[in-house]
Design a protein around this motif. Structure first.
Motif, PDB file in Angstrom:
ATOM      1  N   ASP A  27     -16.675  36.090  49.736  1.00 32.41           N
ATOM      2  CA  ASP A  27     -17.843  36.568  49.019  1.00 32.41           C
ATOM      3  C   ASP A  27     -18.694  35.399  48.538  1.00 32.41           C
ATOM      4  O   ASP A  27     -18.205  34.508  47.866  1.00 32.41           O
ATOM      5  CB  ASP A  27     -17.426  37.404  47.809  1.00 32.41           C
ATOM      6  CG  ASP A  27     -16.721  38.685  48.202  1.00 32.41           C
ATOM      7  OD1 ASP A  27     -16.836  39.100  49.370  1.00 32.41           O
ATOM      8  OD2 ASP A  27     -16.049  39.279  47.336  1.00 32.41           O
ATOM      9  N   GLN A  63     -21.115  38.270  52.556  1.00 29.05           N
ATOM     10  CA  GLN A  63     -19.715  38.015  52.870  1.00 29.05           C
ATOM     11  C   GLN A  63     -19.636  37.413  54.270  1.00 29.05           C
ATOM     12  O   GLN A  63     -20.141  37.994  55.226  1.00 29.05           O
ATOM     13  CB  GLN A  63     -18.903  39.308  52.798  1.00 29.05           C
ATOM     14  CG  GLN A  63     -17.416  39.082  52.859  1.00 29.05           C
ATOM     15  CD  GLN A  63     -16.661  40.388  52.715  1.00 29.05           C
ATOM     16  OE1 GLN A  63     -16.593  41.156  53.667  1.00 29.05           O
ATOM     17  NE2 GLN A  63     -16.114  40.637  51.544  1.00 29.05           N
ATOM     18  N   SER A 100     -14.081  45.262  48.544  1.00 32.04           N
ATOM     19  CA  SER A 100     -13.956  44.033  49.321  1.00 32.04           C
ATOM     20  C   SER A 100     -12.738  43.200  48.960  1.00 32.04           C
ATOM     21  O   SER A 100     -12.364  42.312  49.706  1.00 32.04           O
ATOM     22  CB  SER A 100     -15.207  43.177  49.158  1.00 32.04           C
ATOM     23  OG  SER A 100     -15.247  42.648  47.855  1.00 32.04           O
TER      24      SER A 100
END
Length: 162
Positions: free
Chosen positions: A31, A26, A102
């Motif tokens: 990502d 990341q 995330s």
């Protein structure tokens, strides 16, 4: 030796984190899923002189970033190569995250609004933000947005999972 974060390929300071479980790199909240999970000998650890082997390979800004781990001290490195596989720089990764966590509001906030507007309608964007905040959202708009996640990933190399 210049710092990894000063590389022209990465621009100014960027937050670099790695999800060990899913092999996802990341960079500034974006990502980068691996292009390869080949385990190759990369070199020797600068900390303990043991073997360093690759965990994953990620394409970024015409470069390849190899995530590698020392077999002895378990230090994890991000190693940058140019398009001809010439070593550029490396940095020890000290920040880790879980892909499960995330794609919350922080990740959505880190994406440039122009990028979101390129793919998603205002109603779809509003629904994604509401879902990320745990608020009430219009299911139909979120459904439409989810159908465009693949397009967004292809255009901007950012995977959404809201």
């Amino acid at each position: 030796m210049r710092a990894f974060n000063e590389l022209s390929v990465l621009g100014d300071y960027m937050a670099i984190r790695y999800d060990i479980e899913n092999n996802v790199l990341q960079i500034d909240g974006n990502d980068l899923h691996p292009q390869s999970l080949d385990g190759n000998f990369i070199g020797l650890c600068k900390n303990c002189n043991a073997d360093v082997n690759s965990l994953s390979y990620h394409s970024y800004a015409e470069n390849m970033i190899v995530i590698a781990k020392c077999s002895s001290c378990k230090t994890i490195f991000a190693i940058v190569y140019d398009k001809d596989w010439n070593w550029q720089d490396e940095e020890t990764i000290t920040q880790f995250f879980s892909l499960k966590d995330s794609n919350d509001l922080r990740t959505l906030d880190s994406i440039d609004k122009k990028r979101l507007a390129t793919v998603f309608t205002p109603a779809e964007t509003t629904a994604m933000y509401a879902k990320a905040r745990g608020e009430k959202y219009v299911r139909q708009y979120l459904y439409r947005a989810r159908k465009k996640y693949t397009d967004f990933e292809e255009l901007f190399d950012v995977r959404l999972n809201i």
